[in-house]
Design an enzyme around this catalytic site. Sequence first.
Site, mmCIF file in Angstrom:
data_model
loop_
_atom_site.group_PDB
_atom_site.id
_atom_site.type_symbol
_atom_site.label_atom_id
_atom_site.label_comp_id
_atom_site.label_asym_id
_atom_site.label_seq_id
_atom_site.Cartn_x
_atom_site.Cartn_y
_atom_site.Cartn_z
ATOM 1 N N ARG A 20 0.816 -1.210 0.000
ATOM 2 C CA ARG A 20 0.000 0.000 0.000
ATOM 3 C C ARG A 20 0.853 1.263 0.000
ATOM 4 O O ARG A 20 0.328 2.372 0.056
ATOM 5 C CB ARG A 20 -0.999 -0.040 1.158
ATOM 6 C CG ARG A 20 -2.013 -1.143 0.941
ATOM 7 C CD ARG A 20 -2.856 -1.412 2.148
ATOM 8 N NE ARG A 20 -3.899 -0.424 2.352
ATOM 9 C CZ ARG A 20 -5.040 -0.385 1.665
ATOM 10 N NH1 ARG A 20 -5.266 -1.247 0.698
ATOM 11 N NH2 ARG A 20 -5.941 0.517 1.935
ATOM 12 N N CYS A 42 -14.799 6.414 -12.946
ATOM 13 C CA CYS A 42 -15.775 6.956 -13.884
ATOM 14 C C CYS A 42 -15.807 6.151 -15.191
ATOM 15 O O CYS A 42 -14.789 5.602 -15.601
ATOM 16 C CB CYS A 42 -15.450 8.421 -14.184
ATOM 17 S SG CYS A 42 -16.235 9.564 -13.027
ATOM 18 N N ALA A 159 -12.149 7.260 3.155
ATOM 19 C CA ALA A 159 -12.351 7.106 1.709
ATOM 20 C C ALA A 159 -11.248 7.853 0.966
ATOM 21 O O ALA A 159 -11.019 9.028 1.210
ATOM 22 C CB ALA A 159 -13.723 7.639 1.299
ATOM 23 N N SER A 160 -10.543 7.153 0.092
ATOM 24 C CA SER A 160 -9.457 7.813 -0.623
ATOM 25 C C SER A 160 -9.938 8.349 -1.968
ATOM 26 O O SER A 160 -9.299 9.201 -2.564
ATOM 27 C CB SER A 160 -8.272 6.863 -0.804
ATOM 28 O OG SER A 160 -8.718 5.646 -1.343
ATOM 29 N N HIS A 165 -18.350 4.313 -3.512
ATOM 30 C CA HIS A 165 -17.957 2.901 -3.584
ATOM 31 C C HIS A 165 -17.972 2.281 -2.198
ATOM 32 O O HIS A 165 -17.923 2.982 -1.195
ATOM 33 C CB HIS A 165 -16.564 2.758 -4.205
ATOM 34 C CG HIS A 165 -15.448 3.325 -3.372
ATOM 35 N ND1 HIS A 165 -15.185 4.682 -3.298
ATOM 36 C CD2 HIS A 165 -14.543 2.737 -2.553
ATOM 37 C CE1 HIS A 165 -14.155 4.889 -2.487
ATOM 38 N NE2 HIS A 165 -13.754 3.732 -2.006
ATOM 39 N N CYS A 198 -32.828 -10.577 18.392
ATOM 40 C CA CYS A 198 -34.299 -10.630 18.327
ATOM 41 C C CYS A 198 -34.880 -10.013 19.603
ATOM 42 O O CYS A 198 -35.873 -9.285 19.551
ATOM 43 C CB CYS A 198 -34.789 -12.065 18.165
ATOM 44 S SG CYS A 198 -34.541 -12.751 16.520
ATOM 45 N N PHE A 307 -7.549 7.568 26.064
ATOM 46 C CA PHE A 307 -8.363 6.827 27.027
ATOM 47 C C PHE A 307 -9.020 5.609 26.369
ATOM 48 O O PHE A 307 -9.003 4.503 26.902
ATOM 49 C CB PHE A 307 -9.438 7.737 27.630
ATOM 50 C CG PHE A 307 -10.326 7.029 28.614
ATOM 51 C CD1 PHE A 307 -9.816 6.576 29.830
ATOM 52 C CD2 PHE A 307 -11.660 6.789 28.327
ATOM 53 C CE1 PHE A 307 -10.622 5.903 30.744
ATOM 54 C CE2 PHE A 307 -12.471 6.114 29.231
ATOM 55 C CZ PHE A 307 -11.958 5.669 30.437
HETATM 56 ZN ZN LIG Z 1 -15.692 9.230 -10.819
HETATM 57 ZN ZN LIG Z 2 -32.357 -12.952 15.827
#
Ligand SMILES: [Zn+2]
Ligand SMILES: [Zn+2]
Length: 346
Positions: A20, A42, A159-160, A165, A198, A307
């Site tokens: 990276r 794009c 987000a870069s 996306h 639930c 903290f």
């Molecule tokens: Zn774009």
């Molecule tokens: Zn559940």
Amino acid sequence: MPEFRRDPVMGRWVIISTDRGKRPSSYGNIPKQEEPKMCPFCPGNEGSTPPEVLSYRKNGTQPNRPGWFLRVISNKYPALRIEGSLNREPIGIYDKMNGIGAHEVIIESPDHAKDLADLTVDEIKTVLWAYRDRSLDLQRDHRFKYILIFKNHGEAAGASLEHTHSQLIATPIIPKKVEEEILGAKRYFEFKERCIFCDIIRQELTEKERMVNDYGDFIAFEPFASRFPFETWLLPKQHITHLVDFSDDIFVFLAEALKDILNRIRVALNNPPFNFILHTAPIGREYDEVYHWHIEIIPKLTKIAGFEWGSGFYINPTLPEDAAEFMRKIDSSRAEELFAVSAVKS
Ligand SMILES: [Zn+2]
Ligand SMILES: [Zn+2]
């Protein structure tokens, strides 16, 4: 090749991924990132991304060419790599493994100027379908134990690229946070023979003070012990463990609920950066009884500091009941006028 290294005290795995592109010397003086002149997400720029692993597109159009509504590609700078085997090996008291995994990017729309919340319910449904289709494909790979899908919105949330996306990472290890969540749900189930989620849904629907909206098949509320202001959970009322278990018709309701809740957050907090994380069970049927699929949305409004790092406690300056009341009053349809998609962004 990225690698997993295991912390021998905490038992957590860390991904070391030098691909990276950060060298030890490159952290100090970070030049302001320049807006790339060309957006690789794009239409027309398909050639500048890795080839697509999935696309939904107009009939008669070619892969890796314009004509798509949604496109999934491998991450150009993956945290993990798909090729190879795990090769877990000890180094003295330590453990390491090859950084095997899948790291994909879901380009949610061809329109550079739109955010996920701007898309139509139908388009958002398509995004959720892509999550499901990629999950179905990747869960056949026996090396993987978990598929994490998340979205970072805004630079402060990680987000870069601005073009809307989300991301998917399949890992050969069940993440520690997921393991802890499952352990908690399991413990409750052993005690009560009921799903904790639930039961939470039932209580929130009765007490109402933390409810944001009841969508019929889904509910959104601020959790009792919210770690962050306006932390919001979205759960199906039906006990469902995996995203891939949803029937086709329920995806529409999920898309509707997600659009509404994202727009509420946007209107309430003036388009804050946020992360959302799909909480799904590890691959397989082992956790069907105990685990309940949901989405956690976390607007980035506070900073995690000493903290929190030291204690694991979070300090939340906003009462979840107050945040819920505020969110209930928001008219999510106002997002359209407030954040009208214009040419400003592109
Ligand atoms: Zn774009
Ligand atoms: Zn559940």
